[in-house]
Design a protein around this motif. Structure first.
Motif, PDB file in Angstrom:
ATOM      1  N   ALA A   1      -3.514  14.564   5.954  1.00 59.14           N
ATOM      2  CA  ALA A   1      -3.030  15.488   6.974  1.00 59.14           C
ATOM      3  C   ALA A   1      -1.829  16.297   6.497  1.00 59.14           C
ATOM      4  O   ALA A   1      -1.669  17.466   6.857  1.00 59.14           O
ATOM      5  N   ILE A   2      -0.975  15.707   5.682  1.00 62.24           N
ATOM      6  CA  ILE A   2       0.274  16.352   5.276  1.00 62.24           C
ATOM      7  C   ILE A   2       0.127  17.130   3.974  1.00 62.24           C
ATOM      8  O   ILE A   2       0.562  18.284   3.860  1.00 62.24           O
ATOM      9  N   ASN A   3      -0.469  16.491   2.962  1.00 69.77           N
ATOM     10  CA  ASN A   3      -0.574  17.115   1.638  1.00 69.77           C
ATOM     11  C   ASN A   3      -1.889  16.714   0.987  1.00 69.77           C
ATOM     12  O   ASN A   3      -1.927  15.831   0.125  1.00 69.77           O
ATOM     13  N   PRO A   4      -2.978  17.361   1.364  1.00 69.77           N
ATOM     14  CA  PRO A   4      -4.301  16.934   0.880  1.00 69.77           C
ATOM     15  C   PRO A   4      -4.635  17.376  -0.536  1.00 69.77           C
ATOM     16  O   PRO A   4      -5.615  16.878  -1.111  1.00 69.77           O
ATOM     17  N   ASP A   5      -3.881  18.291  -1.116  1.00 68.18           N
ATOM     18  CA  ASP A   5      -4.214  18.842  -2.427  1.00 68.18           C
ATOM     19  C   ASP A   5      -4.292  17.752  -3.492  1.00 68.18           C
ATOM     20  O   ASP A   5      -3.298  17.070  -3.776  1.00 68.18           O
ATOM     21  N   GLY A   6      -5.445  17.591  -4.075  1.00 64.60           N
ATOM     22  CA  GLY A   6      -5.639  16.633  -5.167  1.00 64.60           C
ATOM     23  C   GLY A   6      -5.682  15.188  -4.740  1.00 64.60           C
ATOM     24  O   GLY A   6      -5.798  14.297  -5.601  1.00 64.60           O
ATOM     25  N   LEU A   7      -5.607  14.910  -3.431  1.00 67.54           N
ATOM     26  CA  LEU A   7      -5.531  13.525  -2.964  1.00 67.54           C
ATOM     27  C   LEU A   7      -6.787  12.733  -3.317  1.00 67.54           C
ATOM     28  O   LEU A   7      -6.703  11.607  -3.812  1.00 67.54           O
ATOM     29  N   VAL A   8      -7.957  13.316  -3.049  1.00 68.13           N
ATOM     30  CA  VAL A   8      -9.213  12.606  -3.334  1.00 68.13           C
ATOM     31  C   VAL A   8      -9.363  12.372  -4.833  1.00 68.13           C
ATOM     32  O   VAL A   8      -9.723  11.275  -5.276  1.00 68.13           O
ATOM     33  N   THR A   9      -9.065  13.405  -5.621  1.00 64.19           N
ATOM     34  CA  THR A   9      -9.152  13.262  -7.083  1.00 64.19           C
ATOM     35  C   THR A   9      -8.224  12.173  -7.588  1.00 64.19           C
ATOM     36  O   THR A   9      -8.620  11.309  -8.384  1.00 64.19           O
TER      37      THR A   9
ATOM     38  N   MET B   1      -9.772  -8.574   2.288  1.00 62.01           N
ATOM     39  CA  MET B   1     -10.080  -7.324   1.605  1.00 62.01           C
ATOM     40  C   MET B   1     -10.140  -6.158   2.593  1.00 62.01           C
ATOM     41  O   MET B   1      -9.613  -5.073   2.338  1.00 62.01           O
ATOM     42  N   LEU B   2     -10.746  -6.392   3.762  1.00 63.18           N
ATOM     43  CA  LEU B   2     -10.850  -5.346   4.768  1.00 63.18           C
ATOM     44  C   LEU B   2      -9.491  -4.961   5.317  1.00 63.18           C
ATOM     45  O   LEU B   2      -9.231  -3.776   5.581  1.00 63.18           O
ATOM     46  N   VAL B   3      -8.601  -5.932   5.465  1.00 59.74           N
ATOM     47  CA  VAL B   3      -7.246  -5.640   5.948  1.00 59.74           C
ATOM     48  C   VAL B   3      -6.508  -4.737   4.962  1.00 59.74           C
ATOM     49  O   VAL B   3      -5.869  -3.750   5.343  1.00 59.74           O
ATOM     50  N   SER B   4      -6.598  -5.068   3.675  1.00 60.41           N
ATOM     51  CA  SER B   4      -5.917  -4.256   2.664  1.00 60.41           C
ATOM     52  C   SER B   4      -6.466  -2.840   2.609  1.00 60.41           C
ATOM     53  O   SER B   4      -5.716  -1.860   2.524  1.00 60.41           O
ATOM     54  N   TYR B   5      -7.775  -2.709   2.660  1.00 60.18           N
ATOM     55  CA  TYR B   5      -8.352  -1.365   2.601  1.00 60.18           C
ATOM     56  C   TYR B   5      -8.065  -0.570   3.870  1.00 60.18           C
ATOM     57  O   TYR B   5      -7.967   0.664   3.831  1.00 60.18           O
ATOM     58  N   ALA B   6      -7.893  -1.249   4.985  1.00 62.85           N
ATOM     59  CA  ALA B   6      -7.469  -0.564   6.205  1.00 62.85           C
ATOM     60  C   ALA B   6      -6.068   0.025   6.010  1.00 62.85           C
ATOM     61  O   ALA B   6      -5.782   1.148   6.460  1.00 62.85           O
ATOM     62  N   GLY B   7      -5.198  -0.714   5.327  1.00 64.14           N
ATOM     63  CA  GLY B   7      -3.861  -0.195   5.039  1.00 64.14           C
ATOM     64  C   GLY B   7      -3.903   1.029   4.154  1.00 64.14           C
ATOM     65  O   GLY B   7      -3.162   2.006   4.373  1.00 64.14           O
ATOM     66  N   LEU B   8      -4.759   1.003   3.142  1.00 62.43           N
ATOM     67  CA  LEU B   8      -4.902   2.170   2.270  1.00 62.43           C
ATOM     68  C   LEU B   8      -5.422   3.377   3.053  1.00 62.43           C
ATOM     69  O   LEU B   8      -4.990   4.513   2.821  1.00 62.43           O
ATOM     70  N   LEU B   9      -6.336   3.138   3.982  1.00 65.72           N
ATOM     71  CA  LEU B   9      -6.881   4.235   4.770  1.00 65.72           C
ATOM     72  C   LEU B   9      -5.809   4.870   5.657  1.00 65.72           C
ATOM     73  O   LEU B   9      -5.821   6.084   5.888  1.00 65.72           O
ATOM     74  N   VAL B  10      -4.876   4.071   6.158  1.00 64.73           N
ATOM     75  CA  VAL B  10      -3.781   4.612   6.974  1.00 64.73           C
ATOM     76  C   VAL B  10      -2.948   5.592   6.150  1.00 64.73           C
ATOM     77  O   VAL B  10      -2.665   6.718   6.585  1.00 64.73           O
ATOM     78  N   ILE B  11      -2.553   5.171   4.950  1.00 65.08           N
ATOM     79  CA  ILE B  11      -1.725   6.040   4.105  1.00 65.08           C
ATOM     80  C   ILE B  11      -2.545   7.224   3.601  1.00 65.08           C
ATOM     81  O   ILE B  11      -2.033   8.358   3.513  1.00 65.08           O
ATOM     82  N   PHE B  12      -3.802   6.978   3.275  1.00 62.06           N
ATOM     83  CA  PHE B  12      -4.671   8.067   2.831  1.00 62.06           C
ATOM     84  C   PHE B  12      -4.806   9.119   3.934  1.00 62.06           C
ATOM     85  O   PHE B  12      -4.740  10.335   3.667  1.00 62.06           O
ATOM     86  N   GLY B  13      -4.980   8.674   5.171  1.00 62.08           N
ATOM     87  CA  GLY B  13      -5.099   9.603   6.286  1.00 62.08           C
ATOM     88  C   GLY B  13      -3.842  10.417   6.487  1.00 62.08           C
ATOM     89  O   GLY B  13      -3.904  11.628   6.758  1.00 62.08           O
ATOM     90  N   TRP B  14      -2.678   9.775   6.358  1.00 57.88           N
ATOM     91  CA  TRP B  14      -1.406  10.511   6.488  1.00 57.88           C
ATOM     92  C   TRP B  14      -1.281  11.555   5.391  1.00 57.88           C
ATOM     93  O   TRP B  14      -0.913  12.710   5.657  1.00 57.88           O
ATOM     94  N   ASN B  15      -1.580  11.168   4.155  1.00 54.40           N
ATOM     95  CA  ASN B  15      -1.509  12.117   3.043  1.00 54.40           C
ATOM     96  C   ASN B  15      -2.513  13.255   3.221  1.00 54.40           C
ATOM     97  O   ASN B  15      -2.228  14.409   2.885  1.00 54.40           O
TER      98      ASN B  15
END
Length: 312
Positions: A157-165, A141-155
């Motif tokens: 930095a690049i296009n944060p509008d509405g990302l959290v929502t 589970m931790l490995v998968s969520y680490a992967g999501l955090l990588v893509i979330f971090g990239w998004n």
């Protein structure tokens, strides 16, 4: 502690149903994104999906009730109402949250976030349904969520509008779908996968169609282009009818947790189509994040299967 039947431990047909359903469900985000590009609202698109699917489910429902006397006798008022409520949870609420989330995030990221729902299936099973906690799956589970955090971090930095929502909406869709899987399994044990699917999906369809009629009115359908209707048709058949029956038939044979762990093909199919059809970016960060999410899923599946085989 719940026990797994021998059929659940090794049932290639059940796993094949679940995998096929996951792959077809993965096309849903692509059609939604294409339709959003035509300016259609979330409520209208969800209602189109259900408008296409509803006649199919009603036809199958009538056929099942005519042919299966035992199932017809099993339909008490409490059973029907429970099936309707579970259907609204899994096929309306979860879908609506997911559709809303796709207004803010990419199709491939949406699929990866949804792909975490097996972890919620496990947690709900432990918290509410008497399953044993499988601590060996926590690293996965931790490995998968680490992967999501990588893509979330990239998004971010690049296009944060509405990302959290968008992330929170899709995550809520995953959580409600995980709860649905447990509740649906119990209904299917009573009335079968086919009959439950028809009742649950038909109810959800009526709710979704009714929502759009209240918000936009009947005349709103007259202004839709043939292209939007085509996307609605694809969503209704390829993204709803076929995968819902396949996944529920798989769930009836191998259980909610095993079904949840078989969807690794879904994100891969979504990513390929999203890059080729929608032109979504796929960078090194996407590759690393996706690899971690899929690796976590593989580790989760192996740990889950090993635990089931070790269960007396």
């Amino acid at each position: 502690m719940t026990r797994q039947s021998p059929l659940t431990v090794s049932d290639p047909i059940g796993y094949a149903f679940a995998v096929a359903g996951a792959v077809l469900f993965s096309t849903k985000g692509i059609f939604i994104k294409l339709a959003y590009g035509q300016g259609v609202s979330t409520e209208m698109l969800l209602s189109l999906r259900m408008l296409v699917a509803l006649p199919v489910y009603l036809l199958i429902l009538v056929t099942i009730l005519r042919r299966e006397d035992s199932l017809r006798r099993a339909l008490s008022v409490p059973v029907v109402l429970a099936s309707m409520a579970v259907g609204i949870l899994g096929y309306y609420l979860s879908s609506y949250l997911d559709f809303l989330g796709l207004n803010f995030v990419t199709a491939q990221y949406e699929r990866l976030v949804l792909f975490t729902y097996p972890f919620f299936v496990l947690l709900f099973g432990v918290w509410f349904f008497g399953d044993r906690m499988l601590w060996r799956v926590v690293p996965a589970m931790l490995v998968s969520y680490a992967g999501l955090l990588v893509i979330f971090g990239w998004n971010l930095a690049i296009n944060p509008d509405g990302l959290v929502t968008g992330t929170l909406l899709v995550l809520a869709a995953a959580i409600t779908f995980a709860l649905y899987q447990h509740l649906a399994k119990r209904q299917m044990l009573t009335i079968g996968a086919g009959l439950f699917t028809c009742i649950g999906m038909s109810t959800a369809a009526l709710v979704a169609i009714g929502q759009n009629l209240v918000l936009a009115g009947p005349a709103s359908y007259l202004g839709l282009t043939p292209q939007i209707w085509a996307y609605g048709l694809a969503l209704g058949l390829l993204g709803t009818v076929l995968p819902s029956f396949l996944m529920n038939m798989g769930m009836a044979r191998i259980g909610a947790r095993a079904t949840a762990s078989t969807g690794a093909f879904g994100p891969v199919v979504t990513i390929i189509i999203a890059v080729l059809v929608l032109g979504e970016p796929f960078t090194l960060f996407h590759a690393i994040g996706t690899a971690l999410v899929l690796a976590g899923s593989v580790l989760f599946t192996r740990a889950e299967r090993a635990a089931r085989k070790a269960t007396p």
